[in-house]
Design a protein around this motif. Sequence first.
Motif, mmCIF file in Angstrom:
data_model
loop_
_atom_site.group_PDB
_atom_site.id
_atom_site.type_symbol
_atom_site.label_atom_id
_atom_site.label_comp_id
_atom_site.label_asym_id
_atom_site.label_seq_id
_atom_site.Cartn_x
_atom_site.Cartn_y
_atom_site.Cartn_z
ATOM 1 N N MET A 93 -1.506 -10.595 -6.701
ATOM 2 C CA MET A 93 -1.498 -11.073 -5.659
ATOM 3 C C MET A 93 -2.341 -10.458 -4.682
ATOM 4 O O MET A 93 -3.030 -10.602 -3.633
ATOM 5 C CB MET A 93 -1.219 -11.891 -4.343
ATOM 6 N N ILE A 94 -2.220 -9.339 -4.017
ATOM 7 C CA ILE A 94 -2.376 -8.330 -2.944
ATOM 8 C C ILE A 94 -3.400 -7.280 -3.419
ATOM 9 O O ILE A 94 -2.930 -6.525 -4.375
ATOM 10 C CB ILE A 94 -1.666 -7.290 -2.104
ATOM 11 N N VAL A 95 -4.736 -7.877 -3.745
ATOM 12 C CA VAL A 95 -6.084 -6.474 -4.120
ATOM 13 C C VAL A 95 -7.127 -5.996 -3.090
ATOM 14 O O VAL A 95 -6.766 -6.703 -2.073
ATOM 15 C CB VAL A 95 -6.659 -7.563 -5.238
ATOM 16 N N PRO A 96 -7.081 -5.088 -3.671
ATOM 17 C CA PRO A 96 -8.231 -3.976 -3.156
ATOM 18 C C PRO A 96 -9.869 -5.029 -3.083
ATOM 19 O O PRO A 96 -10.679 -6.038 -3.527
ATOM 20 C CB PRO A 96 -8.502 -2.804 -3.753
ATOM 21 N N VAL A 97 -10.015 -4.827 -1.329
ATOM 22 C CA VAL A 97 -11.114 -4.899 -0.891
ATOM 23 C C VAL A 97 -12.118 -3.933 -0.057
ATOM 24 O O VAL A 97 -11.499 -3.841 0.798
ATOM 25 C CB VAL A 97 -11.609 -6.370 -0.469
ATOM 26 N N ILE A 98 -13.138 -2.910 -0.297
ATOM 27 C CA ILE A 98 -13.223 -1.425 -0.024
ATOM 28 C C ILE A 98 -14.486 -1.669 0.147
ATOM 29 O O ILE A 98 -15.791 -2.154 -0.247
ATOM 30 C CB ILE A 98 -13.411 -0.758 -1.110
ATOM 31 N N ARG A 99 -15.268 -1.709 1.879
ATOM 32 C CA ARG A 99 -16.660 -0.868 2.332
ATOM 33 C C ARG A 99 -17.485 0.094 2.232
ATOM 34 O O ARG A 99 -16.081 0.303 2.477
ATOM 35 C CB ARG A 99 -16.368 -2.432 3.744
ATOM 36 N N ARG A 152 0.899 -1.177 -0.232
ATOM 37 C CA ARG A 152 -0.138 0.026 -0.173
ATOM 38 C C ARG A 152 0.814 0.825 -0.264
ATOM 39 O O ARG A 152 0.740 2.328 -0.688
ATOM 40 C CB ARG A 152 -1.191 0.386 1.184
ATOM 41 N N LYS A 153 1.745 1.384 0.344
ATOM 42 C CA LYS A 153 3.048 2.330 0.646
ATOM 43 C C LYS A 153 3.411 2.169 -0.844
ATOM 44 O O LYS A 153 3.688 3.615 -0.968
ATOM 45 C CB LYS A 153 3.796 1.846 2.313
ATOM 46 N N LEU A 154 3.943 1.459 -0.938
ATOM 47 C CA LEU A 154 4.856 1.125 -2.341
ATOM 48 C C LEU A 154 3.435 2.343 -3.704
ATOM 49 O O LEU A 154 3.506 2.930 -4.144
ATOM 50 C CB LEU A 154 5.136 0.455 -3.064
ATOM 51 N N VAL A 155 2.591 1.507 -3.322
ATOM 52 C CA VAL A 155 1.300 2.512 -4.122
ATOM 53 C C VAL A 155 0.849 3.525 -4.310
ATOM 54 O O VAL A 155 1.333 4.344 -4.900
ATOM 55 C CB VAL A 155 -0.096 1.175 -4.007
ATOM 56 N N TYR A 156 0.614 4.350 -2.653
ATOM 57 C CA TYR A 156 1.198 5.484 -2.786
ATOM 58 C C TYR A 156 1.891 6.754 -2.920
ATOM 59 O O TYR A 156 1.738 7.688 -3.549
ATOM 60 C CB TYR A 156 0.813 5.648 -0.718
ATOM 61 N N TRP A 157 3.141 6.079 -3.102
ATOM 62 C CA TRP A 157 4.004 6.644 -3.663
ATOM 63 C C TRP A 157 4.461 6.562 -4.911
ATOM 64 O O TRP A 157 4.763 7.424 -5.578
ATOM 65 C CB TRP A 157 5.679 6.252 -3.503
ATOM 66 N N ARG A 172 -6.639 -3.474 -10.274
ATOM 67 C CA ARG A 172 -5.336 -3.899 -8.989
ATOM 68 C C ARG A 172 -5.419 -2.936 -7.846
ATOM 69 O O ARG A 172 -6.488 -1.650 -8.346
ATOM 70 C CB ARG A 172 -3.791 -3.266 -9.800
ATOM 71 N N PHE A 173 -4.873 -2.828 -7.059
ATOM 72 C CA PHE A 173 -4.871 -1.365 -5.877
ATOM 73 C C PHE A 173 -4.284 -0.317 -6.847
ATOM 74 O O PHE A 173 -5.740 0.329 -5.902
ATOM 75 C CB PHE A 173 -4.150 -2.031 -4.918
ATOM 76 N N ASP A 174 -3.682 -0.144 -7.224
ATOM 77 C CA ASP A 174 -3.715 1.411 -7.809
ATOM 78 C C ASP A 174 -4.720 1.862 -8.623
ATOM 79 O O ASP A 174 -5.110 2.902 -8.916
ATOM 80 C CB ASP A 174 -1.966 1.770 -8.283
ATOM 81 N N GLN A 175 -5.647 1.005 -9.127
ATOM 82 C CA GLN A 175 -6.967 0.999 -9.806
ATOM 83 C C GLN A 175 -7.495 1.091 -9.022
ATOM 84 O O GLN A 175 -8.272 2.799 -9.418
ATOM 85 C CB GLN A 175 -7.010 0.063 -10.721
#
Length: 529
Positions: free
Chosen positions: A508-514, A158-163, A240-243
């Motif tokens: 592999m590490i993907v979003p799940v948002i409520r 998550r931090k890598l995506v943020y940066w 993907r999480f960045d998307q």
Amino acid sequence: MAVAKILWVDDEIESLQSQKLFLQNKGYEVVAVTNGFDAIDFVKENPVDAVLMDETMPGLTGLETLAKIKEVNRSLPIILITKNETENLMDEAIGSQISDYLIKPVNPNQVWLSLKKIFDNKRLVSEKTTSAYQQQFRHLFTALNSNPNHSEWMEIYRKLVYWELEMAKTDSAEMQEVLQTQKDEANNEFFKYISQHYASWMKAGNSPLPVMSHTLLREKVFPYLQKGRPLFFVLIDNLRFDQWKVVQPMLSELYRISEEDTFYSILPTATQYSRNAIFSGLTPADLQKQYPQEWKNDHEEGGKNLHEEAFLRAQLNRSGLQEIKLSYTKVLNLQAGQDLVNNIHNLMQNDLNIIVYNFVDMLSHARTEMDILKELASDEKSYRSLTLSWFEHSPLLQALRRIADKDVRIVLSTDHGSIRVQKPVKVVGDRETTTNIRYKHGRNLQYDIKDVLAFRDPKEAGLPVPNVNSSFIFAREQYFLCYPNNYHQFVHYYRDTFQHGGVSLEEMIVPVIRMESRVGTVSQPAVEK
């Protein structure tokens, strides 16, 4: 640095000579005109970097002049200067897309600071972002080398995506390269971590340590089912999480985001395996055992995701939720998307509504096959931009807008992500070896063990055994698997395309948002069993 040209429009320009001189001393070129007509003509015939505009002028008012100038150059920054502080005027000015708003009398420093915000904002943000990342670089380096567990890996990603998203706003190619190097190192360490721990996760049966595909609904959806309050589970394939982060602002305007989390897609990170695992609540190996007629291995004819709704109903029954009123909608094309928009209000009578939206997956595959999309999505930044453009105009967003004023909850997620592949490696197999370029299974596979995660016994990875002596291999990081035949042609075709099925943070590490509707009351997890 080029000198910025400022056009100052004021019918009393003679009284502003000291301010004009002040700006010239700060390095700006200032051209003055006394009315809106001259201002419009000047903008048509000359390059201008910004306009200072008096609102009250004879002839054309400042707002009228502003509108005409925007017709000539919509992106030209305009600063409106006025004595009038009425709310209507301010609303109209802001609606006309001014860059700033100054109230007379203004002093030279006010004008200068307003111009500085326009011209130096990007540079200052870039410098601040670069400096902040330099400070965080050491922390990320330490985290990567501190034997992180599954939760810590999610936080690192998550931090890598943020940066990555922050760096995309800057012009610092050097720091972007440093970040890419750190991402590559992270994926290298993540591959080692998955190689060491994945089999032990799958041995835990239906209770692996992290939330994974086959436990996603049980952990992240079922606890929020509540009779009489619709819950929508929206699965956007291959997101993907960045998307997710680039479409988040649009959804934040409609809904309150109550939880932003991630989970682990199972291997292979491919729709047939991960999405069937999500809806069945079973590993692929258990799924094949319980549904031998419905399960299709890669080499078998027939659709691989035709029974998701039946698998879901069986999982609901096992969880004591057989009374839940359910709908299942799969959107594979634009017409199906429009049908969803037209039918969305009818879904409000259900307790659980499943919406599977396939566009992002189709986009990644079309990008591989169509040259024009390769140009439009040549890297991660442009791939995100294309996703954002699609989502902004998609029937899915239209549908979510239509129910935003209702008392609903939404869980938005995906089945797996994707990664841009760049490093080809050779694999040899027999005729029945699968054709996927991020994973393969077959007999007598020959490969370099350092390039892949290999399971000679697929059951160790919770996978079915398609044939006697079949093994599975998964490409690491940015690698993709190529046969020796037509090797160079194959490499040229697939290099720099977005693929999935292997082992990487992105897949592999993907979003799940409520999300919660803003009109509803704060909910308590409640399931009637």
